[in-house]
Write a protein that holds these residues in place. Structure first.
Motif, PDB file in Angstrom:
ATOM      1  N   TRP A   1       0.832  -1.197   0.000  1.00  0.00           N
ATOM      2  CA  TRP A   1       0.000   0.000   0.000  1.00  0.00           C
ATOM      3  C   TRP A   1       0.867   1.247   0.000  1.00  0.00           C
ATOM      4  CZ3 TRP A   1      -0.353   4.008   3.489  1.00  0.00           C
ATOM      5  CH2 TRP A   1      -1.504   4.806   3.448  1.00  0.00           C
ATOM      6  N   GLN A   2       0.421   2.256  -0.714  1.00  0.00           N
ATOM      7  CA  GLN A   2       1.058   3.576  -0.711  1.00  0.00           C
ATOM      8  C   GLN A   2       0.009   4.602  -0.289  1.00  0.00           C
ATOM      9  OE1 GLN A   2       4.348   4.094  -1.431  1.00  0.00           O
ATOM     10  NE2 GLN A   2       4.491   1.860  -1.593  1.00  0.00           N
ATOM     11  N   PRO A   3       0.406   5.731   0.298  1.00  0.00           N
ATOM     12  CA  PRO A   3      -0.585   6.734   0.714  1.00  0.00           C
ATOM     13  C   PRO A   3      -1.549   7.145  -0.404  1.00  0.00           C
ATOM     14  CG  PRO A   3       1.531   7.249   1.684  1.00  0.00           C
ATOM     15  CD  PRO A   3       1.766   6.094   0.733  1.00  0.00           C
ATOM     16  N   SER A   4      -1.095   7.137  -1.640  1.00  0.00           N
ATOM     17  CA  SER A   4      -1.977   7.504  -2.763  1.00  0.00           C
ATOM     18  C   SER A   4      -3.073   6.467  -3.005  1.00  0.00           C
ATOM     19  CB  SER A   4      -1.150   7.709  -4.034  1.00  0.00           C
ATOM     20  OG  SER A   4      -0.455   6.517  -4.364  1.00  0.00           O
ATOM     21  N   ASP A   5      -2.981   5.289  -2.368  1.00  0.00           N
ATOM     22  CA  ASP A   5      -3.994   4.232  -2.519  1.00  0.00           C
ATOM     23  C   ASP A   5      -5.153   4.383  -1.534  1.00  0.00           C
ATOM     24  OD1 ASP A   5      -2.482   2.818  -4.484  1.00  0.00           O
ATOM     25  OD2 ASP A   5      -1.290   1.898  -2.884  1.00  0.00           O
ATOM     26  N   ARG A   6      -5.053   5.312  -0.595  1.00  0.00           N
ATOM     27  CA  ARG A   6      -6.027   5.401   0.495  1.00  0.00           C
ATOM     28  C   ARG A   6      -7.471   5.451  -0.016  1.00  0.00           C
ATOM     29  NH1 ARG A   6      -4.037   6.821   5.145  1.00  0.00           N
ATOM     30  NH2 ARG A   6      -2.558   8.223   4.150  1.00  0.00           N
ATOM     31  N   GLY A   7      -7.785   6.354  -0.904  1.00  0.00           N
ATOM     32  CA  GLY A   7      -9.151   6.500  -1.405  1.00  0.00           C
ATOM     33  C   GLY A   7      -9.617   5.308  -2.204  1.00  0.00           C
ATOM     34  N   SER A   8      -8.758   4.780  -3.057  1.00  0.00           N
ATOM     35  CA  SER A   8      -9.137   3.635  -3.898  1.00  0.00           C
ATOM     36  C   SER A   8      -9.331   2.372  -3.067  1.00  0.00           C
ATOM     37  CB  SER A   8      -8.067   3.384  -4.965  1.00  0.00           C
ATOM     38  OG  SER A   8      -7.956   4.499  -5.816  1.00  0.00           O
ATOM     39  N   ALA A   9      -8.473   2.152  -2.070  1.00  0.00           N
ATOM     40  CA  ALA A   9      -8.617   0.977  -1.210  1.00  0.00           C
ATOM     41  C   ALA A   9      -9.924   1.063  -0.422  1.00  0.00           C
ATOM     42  CB  ALA A   9      -7.422   0.854  -0.266  1.00  0.00           C
ATOM     43  N   ALA A  10     -10.219   2.248   0.108  1.00  0.00           N
ATOM     44  CA  ALA A  10     -11.472   2.436   0.841  1.00  0.00           C
ATOM     45  C   ALA A  10     -12.665   2.187  -0.074  1.00  0.00           C
ATOM     46  CB  ALA A  10     -11.523   3.837   1.436  1.00  0.00           C
ATOM     47  N   ALA A  11     -12.586   2.638  -1.319  1.00  0.00           N
ATOM     48  CA  ALA A  11     -13.695   2.453  -2.270  1.00  0.00           C
ATOM     49  C   ALA A  11     -13.929   0.973  -2.566  1.00  0.00           C
ATOM     50  CB  ALA A  11     -13.418   3.227  -3.565  1.00  0.00           C
ATOM     51  N   VAL A  12     -12.853   0.194  -2.714  1.00  0.00           N
ATOM     52  CA  VAL A  12     -12.998  -1.249  -2.948  1.00  0.00           C
ATOM     53  C   VAL A  12     -13.733  -1.885  -1.769  1.00  0.00           C
ATOM     54  CG1 VAL A  12     -11.726  -3.445  -3.049  1.00  0.00           C
ATOM     55  CG2 VAL A  12     -11.008  -1.522  -4.488  1.00  0.00           C
ATOM     56  N   ILE A  13     -13.299  -1.591  -0.576  1.00  0.00           N
ATOM     57  CA  ILE A  13     -13.889  -2.196   0.625  1.00  0.00           C
ATOM     58  C   ILE A  13     -15.347  -1.771   0.780  1.00  0.00           C
ATOM     59  CG2 ILE A  13     -13.751  -2.257   3.145  1.00  0.00           C
ATOM     60  CD1 ILE A  13     -10.613  -2.020   2.671  1.00  0.00           C
ATOM     61  N   ARG A  14     -15.607  -0.485   0.599  1.00  0.00           N
ATOM     62  CA  ARG A  14     -16.979   0.035   0.711  1.00  0.00           C
ATOM     63  C   ARG A  14     -17.895  -0.645  -0.309  1.00  0.00           C
ATOM     64  NH1 ARG A  14     -15.726   5.089   0.905  1.00  0.00           N
ATOM     65  NH2 ARG A  14     -15.697   5.360  -1.345  1.00  0.00           N
ATOM     66  N   THR A  15     -17.426  -0.798  -1.540  1.00  0.00           N
ATOM     67  CA  THR A  15     -18.211  -1.424  -2.614  1.00  0.00           C
ATOM     68  C   THR A  15     -18.561  -2.869  -2.278  1.00  0.00           C
ATOM     69  OG1 THR A  15     -17.238   0.010  -4.282  1.00  0.00           O
ATOM     70  CG2 THR A  15     -18.177  -2.067  -5.062  1.00  0.00           C
ATOM     71  N   VAL A  16     -17.583  -3.641  -1.798  1.00  0.00           N
ATOM     72  CA  VAL A  16     -17.819  -5.049  -1.477  1.00  0.00           C
ATOM     73  C   VAL A  16     -18.771  -5.168  -0.289  1.00  0.00           C
ATOM     74  CG1 VAL A  16     -16.771  -7.225  -0.754  1.00  0.00           C
ATOM     75  CG2 VAL A  16     -15.645  -5.820  -2.505  1.00  0.00           C
ATOM     76  N   LEU A  17     -18.579  -4.343   0.727  1.00  0.00           N
ATOM     77  CA  LEU A  17     -19.480  -4.386   1.883  1.00  0.00           C
ATOM     78  C   LEU A  17     -20.918  -4.112   1.445  1.00  0.00           C
ATOM     79  CD1 LEU A  17     -17.311  -2.527   4.533  1.00  0.00           C
ATOM     80  CD2 LEU A  17     -17.972  -4.948   4.584  1.00  0.00           C
ATOM     81  N   MET A  18     -21.116  -3.092   0.633  1.00  0.00           N
ATOM     82  CA  MET A  18     -22.456  -2.746   0.166  1.00  0.00           C
ATOM     83  C   MET A  18     -23.072  -3.882  -0.656  1.00  0.00           C
ATOM     84  SD  MET A  18     -21.900   1.293  -0.761  1.00  0.00           S
ATOM     85  CE  MET A  18     -23.265   1.262  -1.892  1.00  0.00           C
ATOM     86  N   GLU A  19     -22.243  -4.543  -1.469  1.00  0.00           N
ATOM     87  CA  GLU A  19     -22.713  -5.673  -2.281  1.00  0.00           C
ATOM     88  C   GLU A  19     -23.353  -6.744  -1.401  1.00  0.00           C
ATOM     89  OE1 GLU A  19     -20.655  -9.292  -4.890  1.00  0.00           O
ATOM     90  OE2 GLU A  19     -19.419  -7.613  -4.200  1.00  0.00           O
TER      91      GLU A  19
END
Length: 161
Positions: free
Chosen positions: A13-31
């Motif tokens: 992980w790199q700091p620039s991944d913060r938003g994209s990683a959160a979006a992946v997790i949020r998307t899967v949880l919502m699914e």
């Protein structure tokens, strides 16, 4: 960490991944009808530095053609003996069914064993049927003591020693 699997790149992980990683997790949880909890169970993905890196854990992201499609992480815990908890192992729906989850779990287990840990704990929710099946077919045993509100299962696997 820098590992390839088919068309995927698993990397640190790199700091620039913060938003994209959160979006992946949020998307899967919502699914799966589970809540995204930025103030609770998911605050760690918004503060990877303090929650993983400063605690001698690791947080990885999975890329395919430059897009973030998954995450996987672990950090040491005070439960059990020389234990870590695998956390944030999520894959977007379009990349499932290709063996990536099993490969990622194996890579996490290898890294954990290399760092001298003896137990791996993981919490999940019954709704995450693929995750439950993956852990149960990978030598994880159902345990007790769920600590995360949205989870209803906890597993442990003893490694090394």
């Amino acid at each position: 960490m820098h590992q390839r699997y088919q068309t995927f790149l698993i990397r640190d992980w790199q700091p620039s991944d913060r938003g994209s990683a959160a979006a992946v997790i949020r998307t899967v949880l919502m699914e799966y009808g589970l809540a995204w909890e930025p103030e609770g169970a998911d605050q760690d993905v918004l503060n990877v530095e303090a929650c993983y890196l400063e605690r001698h854990g690791q947080f990885w992201v999975i890329e395919q053609q430059g897009n973030l499609v998954g995450t996987g992480a672990y950090y040491p815990i005070h439960r059990g003996y020389k234990a870590v908890e695998i956390r944030k192992m999520y894959l977007r729906p379009e990349v499932r069914g290709q063996g990536l989850g099993r490969f990622l779990l194996h890579q996490l287990e290898t890294a954990i064993a290399t760092h001298g840990f003896a137990e791996i704990w993981v919490e999940t929710a019954s709704a995450l049927k693929e995750a439950v099946m993956l852990y149960e077919t990978s030598g994880y045993e159902l345990a007790t003591g769920v600590e995360t509100a949205r989870c209803d299962r906890v597993y442990v696997k003893r490694i090394g020693e």
